[in-house]
Design a protein around this motif. Structure first.
Motif, mmCIF file in Angstrom:
data_model
loop_
_atom_site.group_PDB
_atom_site.id
_atom_site.type_symbol
_atom_site.label_atom_id
_atom_site.label_comp_id
_atom_site.label_asym_id
_atom_site.label_seq_id
_atom_site.Cartn_x
_atom_site.Cartn_y
_atom_site.Cartn_z
ATOM 1 N N GLY A 1 0.817 -1.202 0.000
ATOM 2 C CA GLY A 1 0.000 0.000 0.000
ATOM 3 C C GLY A 1 0.852 1.253 0.000
ATOM 4 N N ALA A 2 0.303 2.374 -0.467
ATOM 5 C CA ALA A 2 1.098 3.582 -0.623
ATOM 6 C C ALA A 2 0.419 4.799 -0.010
ATOM 7 N N TYR A 3 1.227 5.667 0.589
ATOM 8 C CA TYR A 3 0.867 7.015 1.070
ATOM 9 C C TYR A 3 -0.295 7.043 2.044
ATOM 10 N N PRO A 4 -0.037 6.721 3.305
ATOM 11 C CA PRO A 4 1.228 6.149 3.752
ATOM 12 C C PRO A 4 1.268 4.652 3.457
ATOM 13 N N PRO A 5 2.470 4.083 3.287
ATOM 14 C CA PRO A 5 2.568 2.638 3.030
ATOM 15 C C PRO A 5 1.976 1.851 4.193
ATOM 16 N N SER A 6 1.494 0.670 3.887
ATOM 17 C CA SER A 6 0.921 -0.201 4.898
ATOM 18 C C SER A 6 1.089 -1.632 4.426
ATOM 19 N N THR A 7 0.554 -2.544 5.190
ATOM 20 C CA THR A 7 0.657 -3.943 4.784
ATOM 21 C C THR A 7 -0.285 -4.276 3.637
ATOM 22 N N GLY B 1 5.473 -7.774 -2.775
ATOM 23 C CA GLY B 1 4.908 -6.437 -2.915
ATOM 24 C C GLY B 1 5.866 -5.604 -3.739
ATOM 25 N N ALA B 2 5.404 -4.415 -4.122
ATOM 26 C CA ALA B 2 6.213 -3.558 -4.991
ATOM 27 C C ALA B 2 6.317 -2.160 -4.394
ATOM 28 N N PRO B 3 7.385 -1.876 -3.673
ATOM 29 C CA PRO B 3 7.551 -0.546 -3.081
ATOM 30 C C PRO B 3 8.073 0.486 -4.082
ATOM 31 N N TYR B 4 7.202 0.883 -4.994
ATOM 32 C CA TYR B 4 7.532 2.027 -5.851
ATOM 33 C C TYR B 4 7.526 3.298 -5.000
ATOM 34 N N TYR B 5 8.208 4.313 -5.477
ATOM 35 C CA TYR B 5 8.252 5.544 -4.700
ATOM 36 C C TYR B 5 8.176 6.770 -5.603
ATOM 37 N N LEU B 6 7.868 7.904 -4.995
ATOM 38 C CA LEU B 6 7.732 9.202 -5.655
ATOM 39 C C LEU B 6 6.775 9.117 -6.850
ATOM 40 N N PHE B 7 5.525 8.841 -6.556
ATOM 41 C CA PHE B 7 4.517 8.759 -7.612
ATOM 42 C C PHE B 7 4.174 10.133 -8.189
ATOM 43 N N CYS B 8 4.525 11.181 -7.487
ATOM 44 C CA CYS B 8 4.109 12.522 -7.896
ATOM 45 C C CYS B 8 5.226 13.512 -7.627
ATOM 46 N N ALA C 1 17.809 20.959 -5.188
ATOM 47 C CA ALA C 1 17.871 20.457 -3.815
ATOM 48 C C ALA C 1 16.486 20.084 -3.304
ATOM 49 N N ASN C 2 15.471 20.810 -3.714
ATOM 50 C CA ASN C 2 14.103 20.474 -3.305
ATOM 51 C C ASN C 2 13.650 19.166 -3.938
ATOM 52 N N ASP C 3 13.998 18.977 -5.220
ATOM 53 C CA ASP C 3 13.672 17.707 -5.883
ATOM 54 C C ASP C 3 14.336 16.545 -5.155
ATOM 55 N N MET C 4 15.602 16.722 -4.788
ATOM 56 C CA MET C 4 16.333 15.655 -4.111
ATOM 57 C C MET C 4 15.727 15.362 -2.739
ATOM 58 N N SER C 5 15.289 16.395 -2.053
ATOM 59 C CA SER C 5 14.675 16.196 -0.745
ATOM 60 C C SER C 5 13.405 15.370 -0.857
ATOM 61 N N LEU C 6 12.607 15.646 -1.874
ATOM 62 C CA LEU C 6 11.385 14.876 -2.085
ATOM 63 C C LEU C 6 11.695 13.450 -2.520
ATOM 64 N N LEU C 7 12.713 13.294 -3.365
ATOM 65 C CA LEU C 7 13.092 11.962 -3.843
ATOM 66 C C LEU C 7 13.503 11.070 -2.676
ATOM 67 N N PHE C 8 14.442 11.530 -1.863
ATOM 68 C CA PHE C 8 14.953 10.695 -0.776
ATOM 69 C C PHE C 8 14.007 10.649 0.417
ATOM 70 N N GLY C 9 13.127 11.652 0.530
ATOM 71 C CA GLY C 9 12.222 11.686 1.671
ATOM 72 C C GLY C 9 10.915 10.975 1.443
ATOM 73 N N ASP C 10 10.715 10.382 0.267
ATOM 74 C CA ASP C 10 9.452 9.720 -0.024
ATOM 75 C C ASP C 10 9.170 8.617 0.993
ATOM 76 N N GLU C 11 7.911 8.555 1.426
ATOM 77 C CA GLU C 11 7.539 7.597 2.477
ATOM 78 C C GLU C 11 7.844 6.155 2.093
#
Length: 861
Positions: free
Chosen positions: A491-497, A515-522, A530-540
């Motif tokens: 599950g995504a945003y927030p991830p769950s089981t 399961g498939a933990p894809y990230y940064l859907f948006c 630097a803002n892009d990088m913060s969102l990339l690495f900070g994705d839940e």
């Protein structure tokens, strides 16, 4: 009083001593940095895996196979189907609940079906069968609302809610592309048909027949196309170089003055090969070689065309089992480029996700001479490699095979598949063969015409029953190496089981649940990289805490989490295409994928597969893109068109140009996990923020360490090991870029694997200090990759360009629409040295790719 005073003095001194000891311990711990645990989290870590989706005749995956022709034996097309029966079924007929994926009237007539049903829910869900029967009629619009109607015979009556599964092989043309059979070839000539004959070494059932009448009769096949134009796209995907072979089996039947011409080349250019033959009454293999003239993917960009042209006054010419491709291959059936690229990536696992869910057992295992195309979404078919070819690839690369099996087989077929897999295991000696029943069976956009219920307990009950049939066919000890991977959902945003725990309640014999933990859907427009990088690495979805929830839940039943797919999946949001691609395909994406792998391993996940090997881009149009905002933090509409450089980790196979995500896979698999017998050790504690650390150790008593720094500044990371022996030393290997963290590898190798700074010994005997660039990924090896430890740390502020060779540059791909149905080319009356085609658009079957569709009861994969 004296005693009391003494006790107070003693107590005060003891308190002071304890405080000093505590403070000393705290100070010592603060200098420990990232402390590697003394206990491994994943034993026998195999490294990062990769997905293969289906071979296509466009895009980077066109270069998968040695023989570039699809359906070279002109065999029938196999279509699989699962019908969830609505109310109103009788003892002789049933309807489908929807009109998805229709086939020509009568296509399924004669198919053997199996009726499977599920009783109970969650832990009590159990699948059973009423038996098998025969489809006696198929009308694609025969029921209410133009849904399909089937008639049948069986010893039982089908009930509402039953799952009726079946497959059928038959001949039809490329629907929407050319009029006449077979699929995979462009045939607009009614005198070119299929007959029950075959060349002597074939395992097939039919061959091509060209009826002669004094005119030329032409059938063609196209490769290496680009959406929308015979002129090709920004670059070719297949490089015709070195020794190539063209061959076909041919014979004449009661023919007067027969002749046949085979030609191959790029449309609009002189043919690379053209040869005429005079066939005899006996099957003969006509084979010739030529030297491919191409030296670059950027020159002479155009579609490849193979043509068969028959001439004669009367009678027939028959053709079977053609081949066009490199003469030699280090891994038989696979292109030299494919073999070279996979060996360089050295994946721990290869997941076969080519879309075989609707295939029959016979077609699933047949060789090229007896295998036809297969599909599970109506008239959209794919040319699939077979099981043995896939296992041969894994054996040569040194990876563990993960196969996605059909979901439309009968019990007898599943038992036959089990017996076949047992023979393959004896041949190749795999310690594990991972078996997944279908792909994303909770997702209507993925399971298409072979969906069961989207509910995890229901489809898992059927899957468990079918896996047991496989084990029965494979033999009593087969459970030691045949491992069921039950299909779950992350599950995504927030991830769950998500559905993972629901699947777990039923799939209690599965070794893994995936399961498939894809990230940064948006990604919305940002003001700085630097803002892009913060969102990339900070994705839940990148965070370990959510992964721990999954692995902990599965561990309660002795099961493990397995990642079937993963990576950035950024198709939504207002970011421009350039901003989007510098984020998800730029240098920083190497570290984000590495962080995904390290966190998953830290959580106890032994299998991590990225999506996928070769795919140039994903394109959709603005508001019509699949809507996937991230809460209230990202929700802008994508540009029109939205073109994201995902999901392939390789730009193209001939040059082997890896995108940064591919470089991360290569770095981890070749420098971090340096054997298949070492174990992964996570950190037990860390004083760093935004830094992910993992260690690897094997019987050679050497420690390797991988570090991701998601901070905007370089860091000197102190890593403490359980012992002082075999510590990392020398120069680290890292991801380097040429100009900035936004560098991409779409035209040339601006991002590479190269040397970084030196590992520093200390401060303590069991510690080392490792400089890590901003947004960087580094690997330091036990014993050192070169030289000894330096005396003082040197923080890396800007990664240095690598000294490794740069692959041949290719032009930057331009946004393209998804290939769609288009008219077929008009056959020419006579062969010419310069192959040409009359249509303005390139014909192609509808593609099968990872589409980001979600079922109504779920929101992520």
């Amino acid at each position: 009083m004296v005693v009391f005073t003494y006790m107070n003095s003693y107590t005060a001194g003891l308190v002071i001593a304890l405080l000093a000891l505590t403070l000393g311990v705290a100070l010592a711990q603060s200098n420990n940095g990232a402390v590697i645990s003394s206990s491994p989290e994943v034993a026998n870590l195999q490294g990062v895996g990769i997905n293969l989706y289906q071979w296509t005749f466009w895009d980077a995956s066109a270069d998968y196979l040695q023989n570039i022709l699809q359906n070279p034996g002109f065999e029938p097309s196999t279509s699989g189907r699962v019908v969830i029966v609505p109310s109103g079924a009788t003892s002789t007929a049933f309807c489908d609940q929807n009109n998805w994926y229709p086939m020509p009237s009568g296509f399924y007539t004669g198919a053997t079906f199996e009726d499977v049903y599920v009783t109970g829910t969650v832990a009590n869900a159990v699948a059973a069968t009423r038996g098998t029967g025969t489809i006696t009629g198929y009308n694609p619009t025969g029921c209410a609302s133009s849904t399909p109607r089937f008639t049948y015979t069986a010893s039982f009556t089908i009930k509402a809610g039953d799952y009726i599964r079946f497959h059928m092989a038959g001949n039809m043309g490329n629907v929407g592309y050319s009029t006449y059979a077979p699929v995979g070839w462009w045939n607009s000539d009614s005198r070119i048909t299929l007959v029950n004959d075959k060349e002597p070494s074939s395992s097939g059932v039919q061959t091509l027949d060209l009826a002669l009448n004094g005119s030329a009769h032409t059938i063609s096949q196209y490769q290496d196309t680009q959406p929308g134009s015979y002129a090709g796209g920004p670059n070719n995907w297949i490089q015709v170089t070195g020794s190539w072979t063209v061959s076909c089996w041919i014979k004449a039947v009661n023919a007067a003055s027969p002749s046949i011409t085979l030609s191959f080349g790029r449309i609009g250019l002189p043919a690379y090969f053209q040869q005429s033959y005079t066939p005899t009454a006996n099957w003969t293999k006509y084979s010739s070689t030529f030297n491919g003239p191409e030296t670059s993917l950027a020159a002479n960009v155009a579609t490849l065309q193979f043509q068969i042209v028959a001439n004669g006054a009367s009678g027939d010419i028959r053709v079977d089992d053609c081949f066009v491709g490199p003469t030699n291959a280090s891994i038989p059936s696979w292109s030299p480029d494919m073999a070279k690229t996979l060996k360089a990536l050295n994946p721990g696992f290869i997941r076969d996700n080519q879309g075989a869910q609707g295939d029959s057992y016979a077609n699933f295992v047949a060789d090229d001479t007896g295998r036809g195309v297969a599909g599970f979404s109506g008239s959209s078919f794919s040319w699939l490699y077979n099981v043995d070819q896939f296992f041969r690839l894994n054996a040569a690369v040194g990876s563990t095979p993960w196969i996605v099996i059909p979901v439309v087989l009968t019990d007898t077929e599943y038992q036959a598949l089990g017996a076949y897999l047992a023979k393959e295991e004896a041949l190749y000696g795999f310690s594990q063969i991972l078996i997944e029943w279908g792909n994303e069976m909770w997702n209507g956009g993925s399971c298409g015409g072979v969906c069961y219920s989207y509910q995890g307990d229901q489809y898992s009950a059927v899957a468990q029953r079918d896996f047991n049939s496989i084990l029965t066919g494979a033999g009593s000890s087969s459970g030691n190496y045949l491992k069921w991977v039950a299909g779950g959902q992350y599950g995504a945003y927030p991830p769950s089981t998500g559905q993972i725990t629901t699947v777990q309640t039923v799939a209690n014999t599965a070794t893994y649940i995936d399961g498939a933990p894809y990230y940064l859907f948006c990604l919305d427009t940002q003001t700085a990289v630097a803002n892009d990088m913060s969102l990339l690495f900070g994705d839940e979805n990148l965070q370990e805490s959510y992964m721990d929830q999954v692995t902990s839940a599965l561990a309660s039943d002795g099961q493990q989490f397995a990642v079937y797919e993963g990576g950035p999946s950024t198709w939504w949001g207002s970011a421009s295409n350039s901003e989007r691609n510098r984020t998800i395909a730029g240098a920083g994406s190497a570290a984000s994928d590495a962080e995904l792998a390290l966190n998953l391993w830290t959580s106890g996940t032994p299998i991590v597969n990225l999506w996928n090997l070769a795919q140039t881009d994903f394109v959709c149009n603005g508001a019509s893109c699949p809507n996937f905002p991230i809460g209230n933090t990202c929700g802008g509409t994508p540009p029109n068109p939205m073109s994201a450089d995902m999901w392939g980790v390789v730009h193209d196979l001939p040059t082997g140009l890896l995108r940064p995500r591919g470089l991360a896979l290569q770095l981890l698999n070749n420098y971090f996990t340096t054997s298949r017998t070492g174990s992964f050790y996570p950190t037990s504690s860390s004083t760093y923020t935004g830094v992910t650390v993992g260690a690897w150790h094997d019987s050679h008593n050497l420690w390797n360490v991988a570090i991701v720094n998601s901070n905007a500044n370089p860091q000197n990371i102190v890593v403490q090991f359980p012992s002082a022996n075999g510590l990392p030393a020398g120069t680290v290997k890292q991801i380097n870029y040429t100009s900035s963290i936004a560098d991409v590898n779409e035209t040339s190798a601006l991002v590479t694997i190269g040397n970084g700074s030196k590992v520093v010994a200390g401060p303590n005997a069991n510690q080392v200090t490792i400089p890590v660039p901003a947004y960087g990924l580094v690997v330091a090896q036990g014993g050192g990759s070169s030289g000894g430890a330096s005396s003082t740390p040197t923080p890396t502020t800007t990664p240095k360009p690598t000294a490794t060779p740069t692959p041949t540059p290719v032009p930057t791909p331009t946004p393209s629409t998804t290939p769609s149905a288009t008219p077929s080319p008009t056959p020419k009356a006579t062969p010419t040295a310069t192959p040409k085609a009359t249509p303005t658009r390139t014909p192609r079957p509808a593609p099968w790719r990872r589409w980001p569709f979600r079922s109504s009861n779920s929101n992520a994969g």
